[in-house]
Design an enzyme around this catalytic site. Structure first.
Site: not given
Length: 379
Positions: A355-358, A148
């Site tokens: 999840i969103k961070c990666r 991200s």
């Protein structure tokens, strides 16, 4: 957004004509041409034509393209020589529950599972590799699995100025270089003052950004980001909802408040948000109420335990990817009429993210606006 589907390199060198210059027309004066060039929109006149494509994860429209990193032994932050020298120093910065070392094989399986979920939903997946033994001027890279940091905005990539993690210096520069070399996507701006970690920001409508004042952001860095991406957003309005979570470092285990917006709040549908109440100060809650947002509160235990129940990734309005073991929060999201695709996130959370961070979000289609949220009837 304007769709650009033909790169300049596809034209024969001798085939160009004056009519190919957007501002040119027969009889135009020097002054008129110069003025028209000055007034041309950067994104549609320069950034997208240079890339030969549209790009940017602004808004909450359908996600079409992402990038991931397959973890290697150099991805494991707890194997860094600097981390081993003083684990307590880094644990103090992060503040998340200690769940032991990252299992590399399990981490790789999680990554494959996430990639499959994207592909099953028609989303193109790219893969980003780092050099062997990746390092910056101050030591080994840490946290570079979180792509991200290279998320792409309308107009181009943004170079972060990290608020508190020295191991992240250079990661956003590397990812911006990857985006340019691989996808022809240019850089938009580098944050040069204060602190701003744009990859952990998110959007809850086409023209509504969420930031924080925290260990990861100050007003100087925030002002610089907003000034840049608001000009290339392609929207008439642009709003910055600024949270003020009560947390000294990254995460507060007592409350579940986090320095990163995307651990505290995310869009799940038009006008629907999953939120951690501990991160919503009075001003933020008032703005959300006044603009007709519906708040789905994450389970407090799942939030405090850093299961990252709010760190969902919106695939399109009404469909999200979420951590499979956030059972209570995921059910609340389903009860709100949203489809939840569950994937494993055990190892990524050991690395202090979700999840969103990666995920490097490369492109979204234009989506619902704040006007759509305001016009929604639900209460």
């Amino acid at each position: 957004m304007t769709t650009v589907d033909k790169r300049p390199s596809s034209r024969g060198y001798g085939d160009w004509r004056l009519s190919d210059i957007p501002q040119y027309k027969d009889g135009i004066s020097t002054y008129e041409f110069v003025r028209a060039t000055h007034e041309a929109d950067y994104r549609t006149h320069q950034a997208e034509p240079v890339a030969g494509r549209t790009f940017g994860f602004n808004g909450i429209g359908r996600l079409t393209e992402v990038a991931l990193h397959m973890p290697t032994k150099y991805t494991l932050h707890d194997q860094s020589s600097q981390y081993k020298e003083s684990p307590s120093f880094f644990q103090g910065l992060m503040g998340v529950p200690d769940r032991g070392p990252v299992d590399l094989a399990a981490f790789q399986r999680e990554t494959e599972e996430l990639a499959t979920a994207f592909e099953n939903n028609g989303i193109k997946v790219h893969w980003v590799d780092y050099p062997e033994e990746p390092a910056n001027p101050y030591g080994p890279l840490m946290g570079h699995v979180f792509l991200s940091w290279g998320s792409i905005w309308r107009g181009g990539s943004v170079i972060s100025r990290f608020g508190f993690l020295p191991g992240m210096v250079g990661v956003s520069e590397y990812l911006a270089k990857w985006a340019w070399n691989t996808l022809n996507i240019p850089p938009l701006v580098a944050i040069t003052e204060g602190a701003m970690e744009p990859g952990a920001c998110n959007m809850i409508a086409d023209e509504v950004l969420v930031t924080c004042l925290s260990a990861s952001y100050d007003q100087r860095g925030t002002d610089q980001l907003v000034a840049a991406i608001s000009k290339t957003s392609g929207t008439e309005e642009f709003h910055n909802l600024q949270l003020r979570p009560a947390v000294e470092g990254f995460f507060n285990k007592a409350t579940g408040a986090c320095a990163h917006p995307d651990i505290n709040i995310n869009a799940i549908d038009v006008g629907k948000l999953v939120v951690s109440p501990a991160a919503l100060d009075w001003d933020a809650r008032t703005w959300l109420y006044d603009n007709n947002f519906e708040l789905i509160e994450a389970d407090p235990d799942e939030q405090r335990e850093f299961l990252a129940p709010c760190n969902v990734l919106l695939l399109e309005p009404g469909k999200v990817i979420a951590h499979a073991d956030c059972h209570k929060t995921n059910q609340k999201i389903r009860d709100a009429g949203v489809e939840v695709i569950e994937v494993t996130g055990t190892e990524i959370r050991k690395a202090c993210g979700g999840i969103k961070c990666r995920v490097m979000q490369i492109n979204r289609e234009p989506g619902p606006t704040l006007a759509d949220v305001r016009n929604r009837v639900w209460r």
